[in-house]
Design an enzyme around this catalytic site. Sequence first.
Site, PDB file in Angstrom:
ATOM      1  N   SER A  72       0.823  -1.217   0.000  1.00 27.50           N
ATOM      2  CA  SER A  72       0.000   0.000   0.000  1.00 27.50           C
ATOM      3  C   SER A  72       0.852   1.260   0.000  1.00 27.50           C
ATOM      4  CB  SER A  72      -0.908   0.026   1.233  1.00 27.50           C
ATOM      5  OG  SER A  72      -1.628  -1.161   1.356  1.00 27.50           O
ATOM      6  N   GLN A  73       0.236   2.342  -0.461  1.00 30.18           N
ATOM      7  CA  GLN A  73       0.853   3.671  -0.414  1.00 30.18           C
ATOM      8  C   GLN A  73       1.201   4.024   1.044  1.00 30.18           C
ATOM      9  OE1 GLN A  73      -1.995   6.637  -1.425  1.00 30.18           O
ATOM     10  NE2 GLN A  73      -0.469   8.227  -1.804  1.00 30.18           N
TER      11      GLN A  73
END
Length: 220
Positions: A72-73
């Site tokens: 994920s970011q």
Amino acid sequence: MRWSFRGDDGQDLAVDRRKHMVEQQIRQRGIVDERVLKAMETVPREAFMPHDMQDLAYADGAMPIGRGQTISQPFVVAAMTEALQLEPGMRILEVGTGSGYQAAVLSEMGAEVYTIEFIPDLAREARARMEQLGYEHLHYMCGDGNLGWPEEAPFDGIIVTAAPPVLPGALGEQLKPGGRLVIPVGRVEQDLRVYRKNDDGSLERHTLFAVRFVPLVSQG
Ligand code: SAH
């Protein structure tokens, strides 16, 4: 050490990249929990990326980690972690081990982490990586996270890093009263939701923002 970026003078460049990531991508966008910021300044994100992509470890986005899955970011990891409101020693269930990065952030903050991954290769690789990096207080399971981890329930908090179309009932059941469950819900684009369990067992929910996670695989 294989995973550090070394400058000409032997300095670990990743330290600066991490500081920059935390300031620019996370603090400036409103994350205030210092323990989350500190943990993300500490965990070597490059160690969770495929070798040929480690240069992108501190980029402002989600990244492919193989087998169609993503890490994920950084901002999303921070926001989800902050929403859990975790205290050291809490028992946290994570669904979707992936690279292990989110689990490492939770472990760095002192949580006892129970993490479930569906794809055997990813589960195995994440575990080997975490052990090599020296993360402790982690428990690994390869299986279907829709079912939670009944033998270890209830949990003080639950974080789901893949998206189901609706909240899986078992996860709500396996949350302690007062606990928080952070989960993206929806089909293509999702709402990042936080559920809080009341003493009477009911769930209250609010939505943080829109996200795009890979689907939570369902065998049902
Ligand atoms: N938290 C991870 C990112 C996860 S990507 C990280 O920090 O790197 C989502 C992960 O959920 C993928 O690895 C995918 O294989 C896994 N997944 C998908 N469906 C699942 C299910 N039903 N049970 C457990 N894991 C699942």
